[in-house]
Motif scaffolding. Structure first.
Motif, mmCIF file in Angstrom:
data_model
loop_
_atom_site.group_PDB
_atom_site.id
_atom_site.type_symbol
_atom_site.label_atom_id
_atom_site.label_comp_id
_atom_site.label_asym_id
_atom_site.label_seq_id
_atom_site.Cartn_x
_atom_site.Cartn_y
_atom_site.Cartn_z
ATOM 1 N N LEU A 1 -13.617 -20.418 36.730
ATOM 2 C CA LEU A 1 -13.920 -19.146 36.077
ATOM 3 C C LEU A 1 -14.492 -19.372 34.683
ATOM 4 O O LEU A 1 -15.407 -18.658 34.255
ATOM 5 C CB LEU A 1 -12.654 -18.282 36.024
ATOM 6 N N PHE B 1 -9.328 -11.329 31.108
ATOM 7 C CA PHE B 1 -9.761 -10.066 31.697
ATOM 8 C C PHE B 1 -8.708 -8.988 31.453
ATOM 9 O O PHE B 1 -7.520 -9.296 31.308
ATOM 10 C CB PHE B 1 -10.018 -10.229 33.202
ATOM 11 N N ALA C 1 -9.958 -7.328 41.262
ATOM 12 C CA ALA C 1 -8.972 -8.381 41.516
ATOM 13 C C ALA C 1 -7.987 -7.945 42.579
ATOM 14 O O ALA C 1 -7.448 -6.832 42.516
ATOM 15 C CB ALA C 1 -8.207 -8.709 40.236
ATOM 16 N N ASN D 1 -6.978 -15.306 31.990
ATOM 17 C CA ASN D 1 -8.326 -15.799 31.707
ATOM 18 C C ASN D 1 -9.158 -14.788 30.918
ATOM 19 O O ASN D 1 -10.386 -14.845 30.912
ATOM 20 C CB ASN D 1 -9.018 -16.184 33.019
ATOM 21 N N TYR E 1 -6.248 -13.370 36.353
ATOM 22 C CA TYR E 1 -7.403 -12.901 35.591
ATOM 23 C C TYR E 1 -7.019 -12.488 34.174
ATOM 24 O O TYR E 1 -7.766 -12.748 33.232
ATOM 25 C CB TYR E 1 -8.115 -11.770 36.335
#
Length: 141
Positions: free
Chosen positions: A87, A119, A106, A117, A114
């Motif tokens: 990612l 998001f 998602a 990371n 996510y």
């Protein structure tokens, strides 16, 4: 392990094989929904070992944003940071291309991945795609 964009037809076929394994065989997504017309115009990313492709993700670019889709890591390689590294490659590419935002839907079990990371959930409304529950998320670049 190497991370790169798909440039060869043979690698794209291997991407489809991995996606079939993860989405169709493991998760029960109907085959006719897994492979679609967006595969022809999307940018595909892979992570691979000398033996096999073990991860993939596609990026569908539209105007100043892109949608992250079809992220899959081969069983046995999950929970080892490979998905985050893949990612990160996608995010770096999007920034280099001057994109302003990444969107994704998602699967609910992957929301924390996510979030970790960078998001954010942009809607609490559950979306059903291919019989699986998803949430809309984004990342401003």
């Amino acid at each position: 392990m190497k991370f790169e964009r798909v440039t060869k037809e043979e690698d794209l076929k291997r991407v489809f094989k991995l996606r079939r394994e993860v989405f169709i065989e493991e998760q029960g997504v109907p085959a006719e929904l897994e492979l679609d017309e967006d595969d022809n115009r999307a940018i595909h990313f892979i992570v691979y070992t000398p033996e096999a492709i073990i991860g993939t993700c596609r990026l569908l670019v539209k105007d100043n944003f892109a949608k992250v889709q079809r992220m899959a890591i081969k069983k046995g390689y999950r929970k080892k940071g490979i998905g985050s590294r893949l990612l990160s490659e996608v995010i770096d590419f999007a920034k280099e291309e001057g994109l302003k935002e990444l969107l994704l839907h998602a699967q609910t079990h992957a929301v924390d991945f996510y979030k970790n990371n960078g998001f954010n959930i942009i809607s609490e409304d559950i979306i059903e795609e291919a019989g699986l529950a998803h949430l809309k998320m984004n990342k401003i670049l």
